[in-house]
Design an enzyme around this catalytic site. Structure first.
Site, PDB file in Angstrom:
ATOM      1  N   HIS A 127       0.806  -1.218   0.000  1.00 40.66           N
ATOM      2  CA  HIS A 127       0.000   0.000   0.000  1.00 40.66           C
ATOM      3  C   HIS A 127       0.840   1.270   0.000  1.00 40.66           C
ATOM      4  O   HIS A 127       0.333   2.357  -0.252  1.00 40.66           O
ATOM      5  CB  HIS A 127      -0.976   0.006   1.196  1.00 40.66           C
ATOM      6  CG  HIS A 127      -0.328   0.259   2.537  1.00 40.66           C
ATOM      7  ND1 HIS A 127      -0.012  -0.745   3.412  1.00 40.66           N
ATOM      8  CD2 HIS A 127       0.037   1.419   3.143  1.00 40.66           C
ATOM      9  CE1 HIS A 127       0.507  -0.217   4.507  1.00 40.66           C
ATOM     10  NE2 HIS A 127       0.555   1.093   4.362  1.00 40.66           N
TER      11      HIS A 127
ATOM     12  N   ASP B 241       0.222  -7.683   1.452  1.00 41.04           N
ATOM     13  CA  ASP B 241       0.625  -6.283   1.607  1.00 41.04           C
ATOM     14  C   ASP B 241       2.147  -6.140   1.620  1.00 41.04           C
ATOM     15  O   ASP B 241       2.729  -5.420   2.432  1.00 41.04           O
ATOM     16  CB  ASP B 241       0.035  -5.672   2.877  1.00 41.04           C
ATOM     17  CG  ASP B 241       0.122  -4.145   2.873  1.00 41.04           C
ATOM     18  OD1 ASP B 241       0.224  -3.554   1.770  1.00 41.04           O
ATOM     19  OD2 ASP B 241       0.117  -3.546   3.964  1.00 41.04           O
TER      20      ASP B 241
ATOM     21  N   GLY C  44       3.726   6.734   7.945  1.00 45.10           N
ATOM     22  CA  GLY C  44       5.086   6.855   7.422  1.00 45.10           C
ATOM     23  C   GLY C  44       5.989   5.737   7.901  1.00 45.10           C
ATOM     24  O   GLY C  44       7.026   5.468   7.297  1.00 45.10           O
ATOM     25  N   ASN C  45       5.611   5.092   9.013  1.00 47.76           N
ATOM     26  CA  ASN C  45       6.373   3.938   9.493  1.00 47.76           C
ATOM     27  C   ASN C  45       6.078   2.680   8.685  1.00 47.76           C
ATOM     28  O   ASN C  45       6.818   1.696   8.775  1.00 47.76           O
ATOM     29  CB  ASN C  45       6.045   3.649  10.962  1.00 47.76           C
ATOM     30  CG  ASN C  45       6.815   4.527  11.908  1.00 47.76           C
ATOM     31  OD1 ASN C  45       6.410   5.649  12.177  1.00 47.76           O
ATOM     32  ND2 ASN C  45       7.918   4.025  12.421  1.00 47.76           N
ATOM     33  N   SER C  46       5.003   2.693   7.901  1.00 47.18           N
ATOM     34  CA  SER C  46       4.634   1.521   7.103  1.00 47.18           C
ATOM     35  C   SER C  46       5.779   1.121   6.184  1.00 47.18           C
ATOM     36  O   SER C  46       6.365   1.961   5.492  1.00 47.18           O
ATOM     37  CB  SER C  46       3.389   1.822   6.265  1.00 47.18           C
ATOM     38  OG  SER C  46       2.270   1.997   7.088  1.00 47.18           O
TER      39      SER C  46
ATOM     40  N   LEU D  13      -3.850 -14.999 -18.011  1.00 46.15           N
ATOM     41  CA  LEU D  13      -4.562 -16.260 -17.836  1.00 46.15           C
ATOM     42  C   LEU D  13      -5.837 -16.317 -18.682  1.00 46.15           C
ATOM     43  O   LEU D  13      -6.188 -17.383 -19.199  1.00 46.15           O
ATOM     44  CB  LEU D  13      -4.910 -16.455 -16.356  1.00 46.15           C
ATOM     45  CG  LEU D  13      -5.501 -17.804 -15.934  1.00 46.15           C
ATOM     46  CD1 LEU D  13      -4.539 -18.939 -16.294  1.00 46.15           C
ATOM     47  CD2 LEU D  13      -5.806 -17.811 -14.449  1.00 46.15           C
ATOM     48  N   GLY D  14      -6.505 -15.171 -18.834  1.00 47.76           N
ATOM     49  CA  GLY D  14      -7.702 -15.133 -19.672  1.00 47.76           C
ATOM     50  C   GLY D  14      -8.961 -15.584 -18.960  1.00 47.76           C
ATOM     51  O   GLY D  14      -9.667 -16.464 -19.468  1.00 47.76           O
ATOM     52  N   VAL D  15      -9.227 -15.033 -17.744  1.00 49.61           N
ATOM     53  CA  VAL D  15     -10.461 -15.352 -17.020  1.00 49.61           C
ATOM     54  C   VAL D  15     -11.060 -14.063 -16.431  1.00 49.61           C
ATOM     55  O   VAL D  15     -10.365 -13.060 -16.269  1.00 49.61           O
ATOM     56  CB  VAL D  15     -10.204 -16.345 -15.865  1.00 49.61           C
ATOM     57  CG1 VAL D  15      -9.658 -17.670 -16.393  1.00 49.61           C
ATOM     58  CG2 VAL D  15      -9.258 -15.751 -14.826  1.00 49.61           C
TER      59      VAL D  15
END
Length: 522
Positions: free
Chosen positions: A252, A282, A362-364, A421-423
């Site tokens: 994110h 994530d 910001g720590n993410s 993949l085509g689905v």
């Protein structure tokens, strides 16, 4: 003493001889007289009878000794032992027989003095004897205790090699100095509270990430316009190959960002691109071309050491490092509050480490460390509410490492090079799975005619649960995984197929095709 122990001597010359002889044997002082009373005083006072004396000491008879038992014994007890209490006449007789007490040729005072000197000698000898025994016992005890302690240490350090004292070489002569081992209390290693060395060792492997997003807005009149906005986060340097430096962060933090700028510990910046992402976990890996990094910067940065989050214990101290609020790197300290916490984030459930170390915006993407400076988690989210205090969460590094390794190995491809993949997919969330008794995964609503999925045998109604060895729980994850392979690559797709109301597992070998130029989610 009674006067009966003295007799008058008619031969004064003989008396003088006796007196002279006793003077030589007993004392050099005179204290006599020439009366019977004075003679008695001379004898009992320790003196002699002078030459003019007419009295001489005579040996008392047995009857006389018994008669004088009280006075003679009392005198003996007082002068010889200094303690008259508890003594008997028989003691007095025994002393005379065994100690050579002879009243015929010496005085009681002489024997008393000799007895006192003997007693002092015995006491002195007894003191040194006892002191010698005490010193000998102490030496033996010290020797035994020292040998026992040395033996115990040797055995303990063999069983616990990490606890052994550390030796290091100093000087040119290669001599060794002994360092103190870790302080131990009740068999437990003392808790460390100063984390400056942990920060200094780890900070070179943490980076700041600045992202730019292009957002589309509609005004009151229905017109659209674009506006750029900035975001920030943190990253951990996890690897380097011949061409690129690899940095792990949260998905994110970088999702949809262009460009992505990375700032290192020395303040220099470089632009990065996304190497691979896993939106469900994530986790993302971004890369920087090594030619864009100065050599001086390369000397100052470091690759982080990834630890083992499975061995982390609740109550263990933890350190969080990150680009809090975009102000630059900062540090917070706390403890591991819980393990394996199920947290719902953006309609997906994640199993995370909980900590009370502050995880601020910001720590993410930054690091959660143990006191050895090892990364035990990737900071990802915190609860923000007036009712909540100190609940931050991190992705356990033991779960993140396989994903990071896979993302780092991905090839950076253009849109034309990516496989499809085509689905037409749709998520089967846990709520849906519980409601319909379906497995969690990606439901195939429709397959694209002529696409790679159709050619492999996948049909509408199948639920995709795995691509190669990666479990699939969301359509975004399926797309990211398939697009990470070059067109023409063969992959294995695992599905659950409903047959007569029961799901059975099937696997298909799928050769990916290029973009079929449709509006499908591929």
């Amino acid at each position: 003493m009674s006067d009966e122990f003295f007799e008058k001597d008619t031969n004064q010359d003989e008396a003088a001889d006796i007196n002279s002889r006793e003077a030589e044997e007993v004392t050099e002082t005179t204290a006599g007289g020439n009366t019977e009373e004075q003679a008695g005083e001379g004898i009992t006072g320790g003196g002699i009878i002078p030459e003019s004396s007419v009295y001489r000491y005579k040996k008392p008879s047995q009857e006389e000794e018994k008669k004088e038992a009280g006075s003679s014994y009392s005198f003996w007890a007082e002068q010889v032992t200094g303690t008259g209490a508890g003594q008997t006449y028989e003691n007095y007789q025994e002393y005379k027989e065994n100690k050579g007490f002879d009243t015929s040729n010496t005085t009681y005072n002489q024997k008393a003095e000799e007895s006192k000197q003997d007693e002092k000698g015995r006491k002195k000898d007894g003191f040194f004897h006892k002191a010698g025994k005490l010193v000998a016992v102490a030496l033996v005890f010290g020797l035994v205790a020292g040998l026992a302690f040395t033996g115990f240490n040797e055995a303990y350090y063999k069983l616990n090699p990490k606890a052994a004292p550390v030796r290091f070489s100093i000087g040119d002569n290669g001599s060794y100095k002994l360092l103190s081992s870790t302080a131990v209390t009740d068999g437990k290693i003392a808790q460390k509270t100063d984390v400056t060395d942990v920060i200094e060792k780890t900070m070179p492997s943490i980076v700041q990430i600045t992202t730019t997003y292009n957002q589309v807005y509609n005004d009151w009149f229905g017109e659209q316009y674009n506006q750029e906005s900035e975001g920030g986060g943190s990253g951990i340097i996890v690897g380097k190959n011949e061409k690129e430096l690899l940095i792990a962060t949260n998905n994110h933090v970088v999702e949809g960002a262009d460009p992505i700028k990375v700032k290192f510990i020395d303040g220099t910046e470089a632009e990065a691109i996304i190497k691979g992402t896993d939106s469900v976990a994530d986790i993302a890996v971004i890369s920087i071309d090594l030619t864009k990094i100065k050599s001086a910067t390369m000397d100052k940065i470091a690759i982080a050491k990834l630890g083992d989050s499975n061995s982390v214990k609740v109550g263990e101290m933890a350190v969080a490092i990150g680009n809090a609020l975009g102000y630059g790197q900062s540090t917070t300290v706390g403890y591991i509050s819980a393990k394996d916490r199920e947290v719902k984030v953006d309609d997906k459930k994640m199993v995370l480490l909980q900590t009370d170390a502050a995880i601020n915006p910001g720590n993410s993407g930054g690091a959660l460390l143990n006191l050895n400076g090892e990364v035990i988690g990737i900071n990802t989210v915190k609860y923000s509410s007036s009712e909540v205090e100190g609940m931050g969460f991190a992705i356990p590094i033991s779960k993140a490492t396989p994903i990071i390794d896979e993302l780092m190995s991905r090839e950076i491809l253009t849109e034309k090079e990516k496989g499809y993949l085509g689905v037409y997919p749709e998520d089967v969330t846990e709520d849906v799975a519980t409601m319909y008794n379906w497995p969690v995964g990606v439901f195939v609503k429709k397959v694209i005619s002529g696409g790679s999925a159709e050619k492999a045998g996948i049909v509408a109604g199948d639920i995709i649960t795995k691509v190669n060895d990666t479990e699939i729980t969301a359509s975004t994850q399926l797309k990211e995984k398939v697009n990470s392979y070059r067109a023409g690559t063969k992959i294995t797709v695992t599905v659950k197929r409903n047959v007569d109301g029961k799901f059975s597992e099937k696997t298909f070998d799928v050769t990916l095709t290029a973009d079929p130029q449709t509006d499908s989610n591929k």
